[in-house]
Design a protein around this motif. Structure first.
Motif, PDB file in Angstrom:
ATOM      1  N   GLU A 334       0.865  -1.177   0.000  1.00  0.00           N
ATOM      2  CA  GLU A 334       0.000   0.000   0.000  1.00  0.00           C
ATOM      3  C   GLU A 334       0.901   1.227   0.000  1.00  0.00           C
ATOM      4  N   PRO A 335       0.387   2.388  -0.355  1.00  0.00           N
ATOM      5  CA  PRO A 335       1.211   3.606  -0.286  1.00  0.00           C
ATOM      6  C   PRO A 335       1.615   3.898   1.167  1.00  0.00           C
ATOM      7  N   ILE A 336       2.902   4.101   1.391  1.00  0.00           N
ATOM      8  CA  ILE A 336       3.431   4.277   2.751  1.00  0.00           C
ATOM      9  C   ILE A 336       4.275   5.542   2.801  1.00  0.00           C
ATOM     10  N   ASP A 337       4.099   6.328   3.861  1.00  0.00           N
ATOM     11  CA  ASP A 337       4.947   7.486   4.124  1.00  0.00           C
ATOM     12  C   ASP A 337       6.214   6.991   4.815  1.00  0.00           C
ATOM     13  N   LEU A 338       7.352   7.154   4.154  1.00  0.00           N
ATOM     14  CA  LEU A 338       8.608   6.608   4.661  1.00  0.00           C
ATOM     15  C   LEU A 338       8.952   7.181   6.035  1.00  0.00           C
ATOM     16  N   ARG A 339       8.755   8.473   6.215  1.00  0.00           N
ATOM     17  CA  ARG A 339       9.075   9.111   7.500  1.00  0.00           C
ATOM     18  C   ARG A 339       8.246   8.511   8.631  1.00  0.00           C
ATOM     19  N   ASP A 340       6.938   8.351   8.413  1.00  0.00           N
ATOM     20  CA  ASP A 340       6.069   7.832   9.464  1.00  0.00           C
ATOM     21  C   ASP A 340       6.521   6.457   9.945  1.00  0.00           C
ATOM     22  N   VAL A 341       6.821   5.569   8.987  1.00  0.00           N
ATOM     23  CA  VAL A 341       7.208   4.204   9.369  1.00  0.00           C
ATOM     24  C   VAL A 341       8.570   4.211  10.053  1.00  0.00           C
TER      25      VAL A 341
END
Length: 468
Positions: A334-341
């Motif tokens: 799924e589309p993922i925000d790299l910073r958040d993870v």
């Protein structure tokens, strides 16, 4: 053409007899004939109708000599090398020498199913290529009629510039596009962003035009953005010496690819668990001895050492739990925000005095839970080996992302082995974290490697990611 497969098995009789009997008992569609060495094999190929040759790389008459003879006289005949001499170098040499596929013997497990799956795959590909060659001499409508019945392969034509001319039901099943959606699109639509940027689609067409055909195995992209492992053959079509187009044959090899990875990983896991069991005995022995001494003498001074031993046991047991959790290779991208993870992963890792910096953010397509697990293991590795106050940086590069630190780095001699299960430069390490990172990367169709960071530390690069 009959669907039965005739196989010529060239190998040591003590191995071929049980293999032949297992195939005969479990697989009615495969007929196995035996050849006693290279000369007998070549003789039988002259007289018998053989669909596939299975032989050992180390024949007395030389596996290379046999391969050379087969390729000279039967250039398209599938040859599977089935040997106990297992290594990536041997597999690479075998394919370079002309083998169609390579399978390592494992004497502790029955392999008739694995071998027959391999045989069926290479024979089906050979038949599909032959059918595509015959059909390519017809016009596009006749070509589509001839290949419409093929369901397990995507077989279609490209024009001389690489744009899709025809489409068959197998192509729609494997790649997800309908005929109306794909006709006229360039072949690069099936490749990953990283491969397109590297010029892989154009290079494959050039090599096919120059040599008549090219075979490639790698990750390709479905219409929905998910990836699959593809075995691809591109055959150039000529008219009076000029390239007029290409026939492209693709098979989805994802299940077989994952099964092979699982077999290799399970073997590594068995070896690693045996090592962990041995390592668990050491702190357990220390703890038991100190407790017994305390009970007998009333001297409790050794209990601190027992506590450290029990902590070490807990760490080793946690590594086994991590391996068990990573055994599932299912990926839900799924589309993922790299910073958040990355920040979430940092929050659950004991980081001490370390500092995290996100140099550049991006949206990528990934399984969120597995991506977080990858970050957790890379962060733990950086904190453990990066010195007393390391700075850990996360950022993007063209085609992927990186995690780097400013510690002492990883020696060049260690870089080929750091992802192996059980490998650790720390005497107290478990050698599991980076192996899990590699598994997660492979499950996504990514590559992971290590380089030297600008500050001199370790820089782990994950490439082949898709942007959202």
């Amino acid at each position: 053409m009959t669907d039965d497969i005739s196989v010529l098995l060239v190998d040591d009789e003590t191995v071929t007899t049980p293999i032949r009997e297992s195939i005969r008992h479990h697989h009615d569609d495969i007929v196995v004939r035996l050849a006693d060495g290279a000369d007998d094999a070549l003789s039988r190929l002259e007289t018998d109708d053989i669909d596939c040759v299975v032989c050992e790389y180390g024949l007395e008459a030389s596996g290379r000599d046999l391969l050379d003879a087969i390729r000279e006289r039967w250039p398209t005949l599938p040859v599977v090398l089935f040997t106990d001499r297992g290594s990536e170098a041997i597999a690479s040499d075998a394919i370079t020498d002309g083998a169609t596929d390579y399978l390592r013997k494992r004497r502790e497990t029955p392999q008739h199913r694995e071998l027959t799956d391999c045989i069926r795959t290479v024979v089906a590909r050979c038949r599909a290529e032959a059918g595509a060659q015959r059909a390519s001499h017809r016009d596009d409508t006749q070509f589509e009629l001839l290949v419409d019945a093929v369901e397990n392969y995507a077989i279609f034509l490209l024009d001389e510039t690489g744009h899709v001319r025809t489409w068959n039901p197998g192509a729609e099943t494997i790649k997800g596009y309908t005929r109306d959606e794909i006709i006229g699109e360039h072949v690069s639509i099936f490749y990953t962003d990283a491969d397109v940027d590297a010029g892989v689609p154009e290079r494959n067409l050039r090599e096919a035009a120059a040599g008549g055909r090219v075979r490639d195995e790698g990750w390709r992209v479905h219409k929905d953005g998910s990836m699959f492992r593809a075995d691809v053959t591109i055959v150039a079509l000529y008219d009076d010496g000029d390239v007029t187009g290409y026939a492209k044959i693709t098979r989805d090899e994802t299940p077989r690819h994952r099964e092979q990875i699982l077999l290799e990983q399970n073997q590594q896991l068995k070896e690693h668990i045996a090592g962990l069991a041995h390592d668990l005995r050491n702190p357990l022995t220390v703890a038991r001895g100190n407790v017994e001494m305390a009970l007998e003498t009333g001297d409790y001074s050794g209990l601190d050492a027992s506590k450290r031993g029990l902590d070490r046991m807990e760490e080793l047991l946690d590594s086994i739990v991590s391996l068990a959790q990573e055994d599932d290779e299912t990926v839900e991208p799924e589309p993922i925000d790299l910073r958040d993870v990355a920040e979430e992963a940092w929050s659950v890792v004991p980081t001490g005095s370390a500092t995290l910096r996100i140099e550049e953010n991006a949206m990528i397509v990934a399984d969120r839970g597995k991506l977080q697990q990858l970050f957790e293991n890379l962060f733990k590795n950086a904190v453990d080996h990066g010195g007393p106050t390391p700075t850990v940086r996360v950022g993007r590069f063209d085609g992927g992302f990186y995690v780097e630190d400013d510690g002492p780095g990883i020696p060049t001699t260690e870089r080929t082995s750091i992802f192996e299960m059980g490998h650790s430069t720390d005497p107290d390490g478990t050698g599991v974290g980076l192996a899990i990172c590699e598994r997660i990367a492979e499950a996504h169709g990514w590559d992971i490697g290590v380089e030297t960071a600008f500050a001199g530390g370790a820089r782990f690069e994950v490439s082949g990611t898709a942007t959202a």
